[in-house]
Design a protein around this motif. Structure first.
Motif, mmCIF file in Angstrom:
data_model
loop_
_atom_site.group_PDB
_atom_site.id
_atom_site.type_symbol
_atom_site.label_atom_id
_atom_site.label_comp_id
_atom_site.label_asym_id
_atom_site.label_seq_id
_atom_site.Cartn_x
_atom_site.Cartn_y
_atom_site.Cartn_z
ATOM 1 N N SER A 149 0.879 -1.240 -0.252
ATOM 2 C CA SER A 149 0.073 -0.120 0.031
ATOM 3 C C SER A 149 0.820 1.356 -0.130
ATOM 4 O O SER A 149 1.745 1.390 0.892
ATOM 5 C CB SER A 149 -1.070 0.066 0.994
ATOM 6 N N ALA A 150 0.651 2.274 -1.144
ATOM 7 C CA ALA A 150 1.371 3.390 -1.158
ATOM 8 C C ALA A 150 1.122 4.357 0.164
ATOM 9 O O ALA A 150 1.611 5.147 0.422
ATOM 10 C CB ALA A 150 1.166 4.034 -2.622
ATOM 11 N N ASP A 174 0.051 0.460 -6.805
ATOM 12 C CA ASP A 174 0.790 0.761 -5.661
ATOM 13 C C ASP A 174 1.895 -0.373 -5.575
ATOM 14 O O ASP A 174 3.183 -0.229 -5.096
ATOM 15 C CB ASP A 174 0.096 0.427 -4.361
#
Length: 223
Positions: A149-150, A174
Motif C-alpha cells: 500500500s502506497a 501501488d
C-alpha cells in the motif's frame, strides 16, 4: 526528534469532500512538524475545492492544485513533481494518520539506514472488506495488511525520482511502484500500525475492480 527532515505528504482526492477534511486534520496532528502537504484535486465535481482552497490558504505548508481527472497514479506524479521534501509519503483522502505516523517512520528509516518503509495499518470497517483482489492474481484475494500500500510508504524522494514515479496502470499501481523500488533500494516492510486504512468509504478502487474489473474503474473516472 533531533533531526526533523522535511517530509512531503501527497494527498490526492476525487469527489470526497465529506472525508478529505478528516484526512487533512490528521496531518495537522503530526508530532513531526516539518512537513509540506500537497493536495491534488483530481477534477472533483462535488465542490471539494470549496473546502480545500480555504484550508490551503490558512497554512503556508499546504500546496493545493487542481486538474482535469487523470486518475490516481498520474495525480500522485503531479504531487511528486511539486514536492521538495527529503522524504515523501502518501495519504488517501478517505484515510488518516495516527499522530506518530511520520515521526516513527522517519526515525525507523534513519536508525536502520534504509531508503524507505511500507506496511503497518489499522483497518477500520467491516471484516468482510478486509480482503481485496490480489494485484498479481485477479482470481485470488489477500488480506489488506499483506498488500503493498502506497499509503503506508515513506521513502526518500530521490528514490521515487530515480524510478520516475507511478506508472499509469488501472489496478495495482501501488504494488508496481513498491516492487520497482525494492529492486533498486533498501525498502523494508514494517508492521507498526500508524496508518488508518478505511474500508467502509465509497468508490474504493479495490471495490470497483472487484465489481467488474478495469471497465468500472475507467467508467468511474469519467463521471
Amino acid at each position: 526528534m533531533q533531526h526533523e527532515p522535511l517530509v512531503s505528504i501527497i494527498l490526492c482526492t476525487f469527489n470526497r469532500k465529506h472525508l478529505v477534511e478528516s484526512a487533512i486534520q490528521s496531518v495537522f496532528k503530526q508530532i513531526h512538524k516539518n512537513w509540506e502537504l500537497i493536495i491534488v484535486d483530481d477534477g472533483s465535481s462535488d465542490g471539494s475545492e470549496k473546502i480545500l482552497l480555504p484550508i490551503s490558504k490558512k497554512d503556508k505548508r499546504i500546496i493545493y492544485t487542481r486538474h482535469k481527472n487523470k486518475g490516481l497514479a498520474l495525480s500522485r506524479n503531479v504531487g511528486l513533481n511539486l514536492s521538495s521534501g527529503e522524504y515523501v509519503c502518501f495519504l488517501d483522502s478517505d484515510d488518516e494518520y495516527l499522530s506518530n505516523h511520520i515521526s516513527r517512520r522517519v526515525t525507523y528509516v534513519e536508525k536502520n539506514s534504509l531508503d524507505g518503509i511500507f506496511g503497518g495499518m489499522k483497518i477500520i470497517g467491516p471484516k468482510e472488506k478486509h480482503f481485496v483482489v490480489d494485484a498479481t492474481n485477479p482470481e485470488k484475494k489477500i488480506h489488506i495488511s499483506k498488500c503493498h500500500s502506497a499509503g503506508t510508504l515513506l521513502v526518500k524522494r530521490q528514490c521515487l525520482a530515480a524510478i520516475k514515479g507511478f506508472r499509469n496502470i488501472t489496478y495495482g499501481d501501488d504494488f508496481n511502484l513498491i516492487t520497482r523500488l525494492q529492486k533498486k533500494f533498501r525498502i523494508e516492510r514494517v508492521s507498526f500500525p500508524t496508518y488508518v486504512y478505511r474500508v467502509d468509504s465509497d468508490n474504493r478502487l479495490c471495490d470497483l475492480f472487484e465489481e467488474n474489473g478495469q471497465k468500472v474503474i475507467l467508467l468511474f473516472r469519467e463521471t
